[in-house]
Design a protein around this motif. Structure first.
Motif, PDB file in Angstrom:
ATOM      1  N   UNK A   1     -18.054 -24.065   2.950  1.00 44.25           N
ATOM      2  CA  UNK A   1     -16.953 -24.874   3.502  1.00 44.25           C
ATOM      3  C   UNK A   1     -16.789 -24.591   4.990  1.00 44.25           C
ATOM      4  N   UNK A   2     -16.807 -23.325   5.335  1.00 47.43           N
ATOM      5  CA  UNK A   2     -16.636 -22.934   6.738  1.00 47.43           C
ATOM      6  C   UNK A   2     -17.763 -23.512   7.610  1.00 47.43           C
ATOM      7  N   UNK A   3     -18.994 -23.372   7.153  1.00 46.49           N
ATOM      8  CA  UNK A   3     -20.118 -23.870   7.953  1.00 46.49           C
ATOM      9  C   UNK A   3     -20.158 -25.394   8.006  1.00 46.49           C
ATOM     10  N   UNK A   4     -19.706 -26.055   6.959  1.00 44.35           N
ATOM     11  CA  UNK A   4     -19.619 -27.519   7.013  1.00 44.35           C
ATOM     12  C   UNK A   4     -18.655 -27.945   8.109  1.00 44.35           C
ATOM     13  N   UNK A   5     -17.549 -27.247   8.213  1.00 45.01           N
ATOM     14  CA  UNK A   5     -16.596 -27.563   9.284  1.00 45.01           C
ATOM     15  C   UNK A   5     -17.208 -27.259  10.655  1.00 45.01           C
ATOM     16  N   UNK A   6     -17.948 -26.171  10.765  1.00 47.97           N
ATOM     17  CA  UNK A   6     -18.531 -25.774  12.049  1.00 47.97           C
ATOM     18  C   UNK A   6     -19.652 -26.710  12.485  1.00 47.97           C
TER      19      UNK A   6
ATOM     20  N   UNK B   1     -17.866 -27.149   0.083  1.00 48.45           N
ATOM     21  CA  UNK B   1     -18.643 -25.991  -0.328  1.00 48.45           C
ATOM     22  C   UNK B   1     -18.974 -26.010  -1.810  1.00 48.45           C
ATOM     23  N   UNK B   2     -18.056 -26.538  -2.623  1.00 48.43           N
ATOM     24  CA  UNK B   2     -18.332 -26.627  -4.056  1.00 48.43           C
ATOM     25  C   UNK B   2     -19.536 -27.521  -4.308  1.00 48.43           C
ATOM     26  N   UNK B   3     -19.630 -28.626  -3.588  1.00 53.89           N
ATOM     27  CA  UNK B   3     -20.774 -29.525  -3.731  1.00 53.89           C
ATOM     28  C   UNK B   3     -22.076 -28.865  -3.314  1.00 53.89           C
TER      29      UNK B   3
ATOM     30  N   UNK C   1     -18.354 -17.948  -5.620  1.00 53.19           N
ATOM     31  CA  UNK C   1     -17.062 -18.228  -4.971  1.00 53.19           C
ATOM     32  C   UNK C   1     -17.124 -17.937  -3.473  1.00 53.19           C
ATOM     33  N   UNK C   2     -17.727 -16.815  -3.109  1.00 50.68           N
ATOM     34  CA  UNK C   2     -17.886 -16.479  -1.697  1.00 50.68           C
ATOM     35  C   UNK C   2     -18.766 -17.525  -0.998  1.00 50.68           C
TER      36      UNK C   2
END
Length: 176
Positions: free
Chosen positions: A75-80, A146-148, A68-69
């Motif tokens: 997700x955060x790094x994908x956005x960054x 992030x799930x992917x 989960x973490x």
């Protein structure tokens, strides 16, 4: 990661100090210039061995929390970075490698030398993670965010453990 993606390095120092960056790169291991996924799997082995020595319920709960973490951090790094499953994200390999060893260790540790179990878990997970057979490839391509990033490595871990367990069972049958 799909072919043709460029290697991403986040140069913003304040960004690199944040929890998502630290977790997603597994303390910076994902910044390895060569084979970051494999380096991430190697770096995960001490944690995986530690999980083997804990009660299975606690080890499983730890992996769920790490999954989960990892999903949140990816997700955060994908956005960054603007990239799906950038090479610097290796928390998925860490979870996948730990899961593979936990499954195989739980099944075989009393029957097979621990170093053999460690080697089988590493090699089998890396092969499946690199080759991405179905459904790993489908999950990699169809599930975003992030799930992917995380879920295809969980599938790879389950397949890798299943193949090793199946191979071992077939050898036992052949030798009986």
């Amino acid at each position: 990661m799909t072919g043709g993606q460029r290697r991403v390095v986040i140069t913003n120092y304040t960004e690199s100090r944040r929890l998502p960056f630290i977790v997603a790169t597994f303390l910076g291991v994902g910044l390895s210039p060569v084979a970051p996924g494999t380096v991430g799997s190697v770096a995960a082995l001490p944690l995986a061995v530690l999980l083997l020595h804990w009660p299975i319920l606690f080890s499983s709960a730890t992996l769920v929390v790490l999954f989960m973490l990892g999903t949140w951090c990816a997700n955060h790094l994908e956005r960054a970075t603007g990239l799906h499953d950038a090479q610097i994200i290796v928390i998925d390999e860490v979870v996948g490698q730990c899961l593979t060893l936990l499954i195989l260790g739980t099944w075989f540790l009393t029957h097979i030398d621990p170093y053999v179990v460690l080697a089988l878990s590493f090699v089998s997970f890396r092969l499946i993670d690199i080759l991405k057979p179905w459904p790993v490839s489908w999950l990699d391509q169809q599930v975003g965010g992030g799930l992917g990033v995380m879920i295809d490595d969980v599938a790879a871990a389950l397949i890798a453990a299943g193949l090793v367990a199946g191979g071992y069972s077939l050898m036992q049958l052949a030798w009986s």
